[in-house]
Design an enzyme around this catalytic site. Structure first.
Site, PDB file in Angstrom:
ATOM      1  N   SER A 129      64.265  39.828  12.155  1.00 30.37           N
ATOM      2  CA  SER A 129      64.973  41.079  12.347  1.00 30.37           C
ATOM      3  C   SER A 129      64.164  42.292  11.963  1.00 30.37           C
ATOM      4  O   SER A 129      63.224  42.234  11.185  1.00 30.37           O
ATOM      5  CB  SER A 129      66.255  41.060  11.506  1.00 30.37           C
ATOM      6  N   LYS A 130      64.583  43.377  12.543  1.00 28.00           N
ATOM      7  CA  LYS A 130      63.977  44.677  12.340  1.00 28.00           C
ATOM      8  C   LYS A 130      63.966  45.086  10.870  1.00 28.00           C
ATOM      9  O   LYS A 130      63.023  45.713  10.405  1.00 28.00           O
ATOM     10  CB  LYS A 130      64.825  45.680  13.124  1.00 28.00           C
TER      11      LYS A 130
END
Length: 477
Positions: free
Chosen positions: A254-255
């Site tokens: 994830s970011k």
RNA sequence: GACCCCUUCGUCUAGUGGUUAGGACUCAAGAUUUUCAUUCUUGCAACAGGAGUUCGAUUCUCCUAGGGGUCGCCA
């Protein structure tokens, strides 16, 4: 294998090209090349709310710089276009109408609130949240009346009540899922756009896709797709569910926890070949100890049966190591070409090519991406900042003797021959009778600003005669 | 919670019904080097657990546990 291999990369333009998408692209591309097939790019922009303006552009340019070229796709054309889903709405509508006509899909007028309450109640009763099919009970007349009245609606796929869906996944083998665990999925949204499920299935069939490469997160919705194909009387493609790339804590990449857009790695100046190589070997390996693969190697050697089943952690430390390995293989000239923009951006003067090449030679062993070459080299372009401690070292009598010796003898040195510079430096130690740290530390502090750093001949090469003289002069008390 | 997928060093992985379970990253030590970095050498470190099949299981089967994914008018 066979020459009817057609695979597609189907990103949704809700952001820049993702590391996970890159890997799917790599595997798709290599698989197509290996089997003499075609690689297609299809843009899945059916979610109009999450579109990012320049995402399509970024996806295409990034694929280009990575070297993954598609045979058919937006801007490129092909006999199965258009390759952008928002331009295929009428096609989807046709199949949705057929599904409704055959009783395999139905209109649903339930709004968000209704659905939310329904879910909440089901959860409270510890039931699985599932659409309760209340709109399936609507009479044809009622449906027509509500549509005529302009009531917003969606279309849902009617899943069979008691059916076991089986498919043979290329990575996982046989997978079975019972229809009772699958919801009546919305296939047409109230804004007139189809959902992924419908659009992807229709397109994959129409575009004659042979193998669908996608992340493992799609396994549980595969029955919906299987059913869609069956209702439409089509053969399903071969599914290739790839393991996921994970954060260090084993959550889905994830970011928040990682740089997930390829763009960022490119921007920092990671060698393209290193990015490709590292991403490719998360989840795929040959049967030997090899771990260096170019895109060409991948095209020659990629095979589905060497893809792993288990998810893989993205390890930036190993990427950095691998990127450094690629950089060390480069010539100073090539490295300079890559690093120069970062120097210019930092406002450093890159006009002296000889100096720049020497700077590259020094930076090469110390960096993982081009941007780092600047921090490894700034001290050759700016005034030195020397620590108190090192200043004390410089002030000592022996240090001053060393510096004076060099200032006095610099003119006798032939700068064209770097080997000679090496011997000159060694000779100095004997002549003035100072050796080891006492000899080299003042030299390095004067020229580099720290007692730890490149060897003296390297510093001479970078600074040049004037630079060396200048810095020695400043080190004189 | 339900359903599905997965399980070899911390991480990426190789591997076989009988191996000292191999490699790479990381880490540690040593060598090279005036120092740092690079490079080289060595070392630490794994078959999730339990049954079963078998002369023999890391490898085959089952169960358990753990991890992950899905359960959206997102893909």
């Amino acid at each position: 294998m066979n020459n009817n291999v057609r695979v597609r990369l189907a990103p949704s333009p809700t952001g820049y090209l993702h590391l996970g998408t890159l890997r799917v692209a790599l595997y798709n591309y290599a698989f197509a090349k290996r089997n003499g097939g075609k690689f297609i790019l299809r843009i899945e922009d059916t979610d109009q709310n999450r579109l990012v303006d320049d995402a399509v552009e970024n996806i295409i340019t990034t694929l280009k710089t990575i070297g993954v070229e598609f045979d058919e796709g937006p801007g490129k054309g092909g006999e199965f276009g258009p390759y952008v889903q928002s331009e295929r709405l009428d096609i989807y509508r046709k199949y949705i109408d057929k599904l409704i006509a055959d009783g395999n899909a139905y209109y649903c007028f339930c709004d968000k609130e209704t659905l939310d309450t329904m879910r909440a109640e089901q959860m409270a009763k510890k039931e699985d949240p599932r659409y309760d099919r209340r709109c399936l009970k609507l009479s044809t007349e009622e449906v027509e009346a509500r549509i005529a009245n302009g009531d917003p609606y969606v279309v849902r796929l009617r899943m069979p009540d008691d059916k076991v869906f089986k498919f043979n996944d290329a990575i996982r083998g046989d997978v079975e899922i019972h229809s009772s665990t699958v919801d009546d999925q919305v296939i047409l949204k109230s804004d007139g756009f189809p959902t992924y499920h419908l659009a992807a299935c229709v397109d994959d069939h129409l575009m004659e896709i042979s193998h669908v490469f996608r992340g493992e997160e799609w396994i549980s919705s595969t029955p919906k797709h299987l059913w869609l194909y069956e209702c439409l009387g089509w053969d399903a493609p071969k599914f290739v569910h790839l393991p996921l790339i994970m954060n260090t804590d084993h959550s889905k990449l994830s970011k928040r926890k990682n740089d997930v857009s390829v763009e960022n790695y490119l921007k920092k100046g990671y060698p393209v070949a290193a990015i490709i190589n590292y991403i490719a070997i998360i989840g795929w390996h040959t049967s030997d100890d090899r771990e260096f693969f170019s895109l060409d190697d991948l095209c020659k050697e990629f095979s589905l049966d060497r893809v792993n089943k288990a998810n893989g952690v993205f390890d930036i430390v190993k990427l950095n190591w691998m990127a450094g390995m690629y950089i060390r293989e480069m010539s100073n000239e090539d490295l300079l070409e890559k690093c120069q923009p970062f120097f210019i951006k930092a406002g450093l003067d890159t006009s002296d090519r000889t100096k720049m090449l020497a700077v590259m030679e020094n930076a090469k062993d110390r960096i993982s991406y081009y941007e780092q070459s600047v921090e490894q080299s700034e001290m050759f372009f700016k005034d030195l900042e020397i620590s108190e401690e090192d200043i004390e070292v410089l002030k000592s009598e022996s240090s001053q003797t060393v510096i004076k010796y060099f200032l006095d003898n610099l003119d006798n040195l032939n700068w064209d021959d770097m080997d000679e510079v090496g011997t000159f430096i060694k000779k100095g130690s004997k002549e003035i009778g100072v050796k080891g740290k006492n000899y080299y530390f003042p030299l390095r502090i004067s020229l580099f600003g720290s007692s730890h750093g490149p060897d003296i001949p390297k510093l001479f090469a970078i600074l040049g005669k004037d630079g060396v003289r200048n810095r020695f002069s400043k080190a004189l008390v």
